[in-house]
Design a protein around this motif. Structure first.
Motif, short mmCIF file in Angstrom:
data_model
loop_
_atom_site.label_atom_id
_atom_site.label_comp_id
_atom_site.label_asym_id
_atom_site.label_seq_id
_atom_site.Cartn_x
_atom_site.Cartn_y
_atom_site.Cartn_z
N LEU A 1 29.88 54.72 35.22
CA LEU A 1 28.79 53.86 34.76
C LEU A 1 27.64 53.78 35.77
O LEU A 1 26.47 53.87 35.41
CB LEU A 1 29.31 52.44 34.50
CG LEU A 1 30.14 52.25 33.23
CD1 LEU A 1 30.65 50.81 33.15
CD2 LEU A 1 29.31 52.57 31.98
N LEU A 2 28.01 53.62 37.03
CA LEU A 2 26.98 53.39 38.04
C LEU A 2 25.98 54.53 38.15
O LEU A 2 24.77 54.29 38.03
CB LEU A 2 27.66 53.22 39.39
CG LEU A 2 27.67 51.82 39.98
CD1 LEU A 2 28.29 51.86 41.36
CD2 LEU A 2 26.28 51.25 40.04
N ALA B 1 29.72 47.70 31.84
CA ALA B 1 28.36 48.22 31.66
C ALA B 1 27.34 47.09 31.68
O ALA B 1 26.25 47.23 32.23
CB ALA B 1 28.27 49.00 30.35
N ARG B 2 27.71 45.96 31.12
CA ARG B 2 26.80 44.81 31.15
C ARG B 2 26.52 44.38 32.58
O ARG B 2 25.40 44.01 32.92
CB ARG B 2 27.38 43.64 30.37
CG ARG B 2 27.40 43.84 28.88
CD ARG B 2 27.94 42.61 28.19
NE ARG B 2 27.10 41.45 28.41
CZ ARG B 2 27.52 40.20 28.27
NH1 ARG B 2 28.75 39.94 27.93
NH2 ARG B 2 26.70 39.19 28.48
N LYS B 3 27.56 44.44 33.41
CA LYS B 3 27.37 44.06 34.81
C LYS B 3 26.37 44.98 35.50
O LYS B 3 25.48 44.54 36.19
CB LYS B 3 28.70 44.19 35.58
CG LYS B 3 29.66 43.07 35.36
CD LYS B 3 30.88 43.28 36.24
CE LYS B 3 31.99 42.36 35.77
NZ LYS B 3 33.28 42.74 36.32
N TRP C 1 16.47 47.54 31.29
CA TRP C 1 16.14 47.72 29.88
C TRP C 1 17.30 48.33 29.10
O TRP C 1 17.24 48.47 27.89
CB TRP C 1 14.91 48.63 29.75
CG TRP C 1 15.06 49.90 30.52
CD1 TRP C 1 14.66 50.11 31.80
CD2 TRP C 1 15.68 51.10 30.08
NE1 TRP C 1 15.00 51.37 32.20
CE2 TRP C 1 15.62 52.02 31.17
CE3 TRP C 1 16.29 51.51 28.90
CZ2 TRP C 1 16.15 53.30 31.09
CZ3 TRP C 1 16.81 52.80 28.83
CH2 TRP C 1 16.73 53.67 29.91
N VAL C 2 18.34 48.75 29.79
CA VAL C 2 19.46 49.41 29.10
C VAL C 2 20.31 48.38 28.40
O VAL C 2 20.81 47.44 29.03
CB VAL C 2 20.33 50.21 30.09
CG1 VAL C 2 21.53 50.81 29.37
CG2 VAL C 2 19.51 51.29 30.76
N ARG C 3 20.48 48.55 27.14
CA ARG C 3 21.29 47.60 26.38
C ARG C 3 22.60 48.27 25.96
O ARG C 3 22.60 49.15 25.12
CB ARG C 3 20.53 47.12 25.15
CG ARG C 3 21.28 46.06 24.39
CD ARG C 3 20.39 45.39 23.34
NE ARG C 3 21.07 44.19 22.85
CZ ARG C 3 21.84 44.17 21.78
NH1 ARG C 3 22.02 45.26 21.08
NH2 ARG C 3 22.43 43.05 21.42
N PRO C 4 23.72 47.85 26.56
CA PRO C 4 25.00 48.42 26.14
C PRO C 4 25.49 47.80 24.84
O PRO C 4 25.21 46.64 24.55
CB PRO C 4 25.96 48.05 27.29
CG PRO C 4 25.10 47.45 28.37
CD PRO C 4 23.88 46.93 27.70
N GLY D 1 19.17 47.45 19.28
CA GLY D 1 18.87 48.38 20.37
C GLY D 1 20.13 48.75 21.10
O GLY D 1 20.96 47.89 21.39
N CYS D 2 20.28 50.01 21.37
CA CYS D 2 21.49 50.45 22.07
C CYS D 2 21.17 51.72 22.84
O CYS D 2 20.91 52.75 22.24
CB CYS D 2 22.61 50.69 21.05
SG CYS D 2 24.03 51.47 21.80
N GLU D 3 21.16 51.60 24.13
CA GLU D 3 20.94 52.79 24.96
C GLU D 3 22.26 53.38 25.42
O GLU D 3 22.37 54.56 25.67
CB GLU D 3 20.09 52.44 26.19
CG GLU D 3 18.67 52.04 25.88
CD GLU D 3 17.89 53.17 25.24
OE1 GLU D 3 18.26 54.34 25.44
OE2 GLU D 3 16.91 52.88 24.53
N LEU D 4 23.25 52.50 25.58
CA LEU D 4 24.56 52.96 26.06
C LEU D 4 25.61 52.48 25.08
O LEU D 4 25.78 51.28 24.89
CB LEU D 4 24.80 52.39 27.46
CG LEU D 4 26.03 52.85 28.22
CD1 LEU D 4 25.82 52.69 29.72
CD2 LEU D 4 27.30 52.13 27.82
N LEU D 5 26.25 53.41 24.42
CA LEU D 5 27.23 53.04 23.41
C LEU D 5 28.64 53.37 23.88
O LEU D 5 28.93 54.50 24.27
CB LEU D 5 26.93 53.79 22.10
CG LEU D 5 27.93 53.58 20.96
CD1 LEU D 5 28.01 52.11 20.55
CD2 LEU D 5 27.55 54.42 19.74
#
Ligand code: ATP
Length: 670
Positions: free
Chosen positions: A233-234, A288-290, A296-299, A318-322
């Motif tokens: 994730l990082l 991912a939220r952490k 701007w990335v919305r998991p 909105g979803c950048e990371l699914l």
């Protein structure tokens, strides 16, 4: 600084709108100055322009006008003009005050709060270290408490991770990072790492950050609890932050919430993480939220067992990371709700587990048959505890010129876990379990600390029965298995996590990936028939440098199939090996030889030589697997197709390899 912004938040629903930058004097790629249109992330398109705050840039002329309702932002708000690179043009961050996260920790989309009260204003504290970064939202103490509040610290043995042998093979493997601060991670990523309480990277993180940042693909095998989730994730999020929001295609790229147009646009995440179980997907989403905090990335997370409609609604915000389980993702694709055309980072977590669960057809469909970019155009990371043949095939087909990383011996257990094996006949298991649980309860009381105990059984039915037995004996227990509804499973996990029911009886559904702080004891009431499951089960304790203990009930009648491998694991982890266990091994081997002799050519013996064969990078050993469909055989001189030609179309025709997978999607046993 924090207090101040929170005050504002309470008084006027704190928000920050920032301009699209790239305006007011920023240069564009051609070195020309002047206004440019800016990208507005889809989930941020509902709010109106903000008044200029101290220390803030001016509002972009392209910002959508405020609307009475938070819905139905003009579509063109998200189009074109976004400048990649630099700190400009990263779009505004306002999303109705919800910060891209669910309220109250609701999962699976159902808990999403829709804020229809119109735009809020964020005011960024000028002393904020990110005051100069328009792509970074102001701090939110409430959200920080929610995300990082219950942070459990790494344990006393955390530094010991550095002693674990690491091997990175593949050409030009990048040097690992030494620490987070001096790494090439984006500053926001570094800041979020600190908030998460991570001081030093684990070995898998040191390598993975370097490898992903260098744009390379990765196949990694690392011990349980060694921080694999942050390892992918990082660096991905950090790259996202550096690149800025993607310039979504004009042809129906993801947009904000519905309410416009006739045909609803597809959601187009740029990062896709596939995970085998719902619980694991949720956990990755929470991580991912952490790490996406203030960005701007919305998991988003999607998995079966939850109403599709809620998840779709959430995606449309909105979803950048699914993060998704394969089955649910295929459903969403079939319904035309998700497109994979924008995926630039693909992660397969617990890849071996996904194959064991029979997900290979879905995974191949997702990666090879839909609209996902080819391996050459995306970065792909695969994590797997073991590296059996079917995973090697997947690596060959999905990855390009990858680094193969092993941390510790593949399939080994952490030395932070003290393992004990007790000889217990079936009829005695219940009473021995009660003894252990009483002892755990006493220790908890003495240490004034709730220690959680996870008890593994083999079938769903026995999970229910054992749980009832414990309740009858006044042990606050709950259970998790595949026959319970998703809601019940989540409730059980919550109740266990919080210590309300410090005993959780589980089937293999909870064996992998689950990260529950304070699990001090894992009891294998029934040993699994696959020793890799044993490794994963006990890996629920002794995580992040903490210590833990694991007790296995063994009897020869039932468990002779795993005795040899169990012994290997105990010795590998430098645990005490009871003399009787070695006798059992000899007896089991005699028994097998006898049977195989009688059967004439029967299989005999367990699964081949040693189970610790996975540290080998098969490309080195065999000269490669031959050409992948994408064609990179030229990069592997001398490659030969050890596994027989193309695997682009057929599923499951690999002859089983040496790994017991079961392979059916039924999962009836857990
Ligand atoms: N660098 C770090 N410093 C402190 N804690 C960390 C660090 N990296 C990870 N952790 C914590 O360690 C725990 C285990 O991490 P994680 O769940 O990612 O392990 P894993 O390798 O995926 O385990 P498994 O194989 O069981 O899925 C988590 O609680 C995580 O927050």
């Amino acid at each position: 600084m924090l207090a101040m912004s929170n005050q504002n938040a309470d008084v006027e629903a704190l928000d920050q709108r920032f301009a699209s930058l790239g305006v007011n004097g920023a240069s564009n790629e051609n070195g020309q100055r002047g206004p440019r249109s800016r990208y507005v992330p889809p989930h941020l398109r509902n709010a109106g322009p903000a008044p200029q705050a101290d220390g803030e840039r001016s509002v972009s002329p392209a910002a959508p006008a405020p609307r009475a309702s938070g819905w139905g932002a003009p579509r063109e708000g998200g189009r074109g003009g976004y400048s990649r690179g630099g700190d400009f043009g990263r779009g505004e961050q306002n999303r109705g005050g919800d910060w891209g996260n669910r309220s109250g920790g609701g999962f699976g989309g159902a808990g999403g709060r829709r804020d229809d009260r119109g735009p809020r204003q964020y005011v960024k504290d000028p002393s904020d270290e990110f005051a100069h970064r328009p792509d970074v939202k102001p701090r939110d103490s409430r959200l920080e408490t929610q995300l990082y509040g219950s942070q459990h610290n790494s344990g006393i043995n955390f530094e010991k991770y550095d002693d674990i042998p690491v091997d990175a093979s593949g050409h030009d493997a990048p040097e690992p990072i030494k620490n987070f601060d001096d790494s090439l991670l984006d500053e926001l990523a570094k800041s979020n790492v600190k908030l998460a309480g991570y001081r030093h990277p684990t070995p898998v993180q040191k390598y993975s950050v370097a490898i992903v940042t260098a744009g390379r693909d990765l196949m990694a095998c690392a011990q349980t609890g060694s921080g694999k989730t942050a390892a992918f994730l990082l660096p991905i999020l950090s790259q996202n932050f550096k690149d800025g929001p993607p310039d979504h295609q004009a042809d129906g790229g993801q947009r904000g919430a519905g309410g416009y147009g006739r045909s609803r646009p597809k959601v187009t995440p740029s990062t896709l993480v596939l995970a085998p179980t719902r619980e694991l997907a949720l956990q990755i989403y929470e991580e991912a939220r952490k790490f996406a905090y203030r960005s701007w990335v919305r998991p988003c997370v999607c998995y079966g067992g939850q109403p599709m409609v809620d998840q779709v609604r959430d995606l449309e915000r909105g979803c950048e990371l699914l993060v998704a389980t394969p089955g649910r993702l295929v459903d969403l694709i079939e319904r035309g709700r998700v497109s994979l055309a924008a995926v630039r980072y693909l992660v397969l977590d617990e890849a071996d587990r996904m194959l064991d669960m029979g997900f290979e057809p879905q995974i191949r469909r997702i990666v090879e048959k839909e609209d996902m970019a080819s391996a050459d155009e995306r970065q792909t990371l695969m994590f797997s505890a073991t590296f059996p043949r079917n995973i090697q095939m997947l690596a060959r087909d999905f990855l390009k010129d990858y680094i193969y990383l092993t941390v510790g011996r593949v399939g080994s257990t952490s030395e932070n876990i003290t393992q004990r094996v007790e000889y217990v006949e079936e009829a005695d298991k219940h009473s021995v379990l009660l003894d252990l649980l009483y002892a755990d309860a006493e220790t908890s009381e003495k240490d004034n600390k709730t220690t959680l105990t996870l008890v593994f059984v083999e079938t769903k039915r026995s999970a229910d029965m054992l749980c009832n037995f414990l309740l009858q004996n006044n042990f606050p227990a709950t259970s998790i298995h595949g026959d319970r509804t998703q809601r019940e499973r989540e409730q059980a996990l919550h109740s266990f996590r919080s210590g309300r029911t410090p005993v959780l009886v589980a089937t293999a559904v909870a064996a992998r990936g689950l990260d529950i702080p304070n699990v001090g004891h894992v009891i294998n009431f029934d040993l699994p028939s696959d020793i890799d499951d044993y490794v994963h089960r006990i890996g629920r304790t002794g995580r992040a440098g903490n210590t833990g203990k694991a007790t296995a009930f063994f009897n020869l009648q039932r468990d002779k199939g795993v005795v040899k491998e169990l012994l290997e694991i105990l010795m590998e982890a430098k645990q005490d090996v009871p003399e009787w266990l070695d006798q059992c091994r000899r007896e089991a081997e005699r028994d097998m030889q006898y049977r195989s002799y009688n059967r004439r050519g029967g299989r005999g013996g367990s699964r081949g030589a040693s189970r610790f064969g996975g540290n080998v990078d098969y490309r080195k050993e065999t000269g490669g697997f031959g050409p992948r469909s994408g064609g990179f055989a030229d990069k592997r001189p001398g490659g030969r197709d050890d596994f027989g030609g193309s695997h682009g179309s057929g599923f499951g025709g690999y002859g089983g390899g040496g790994y017991s997978s079961g392979g059916s999607g039924a999962n009836n046993w857990f």
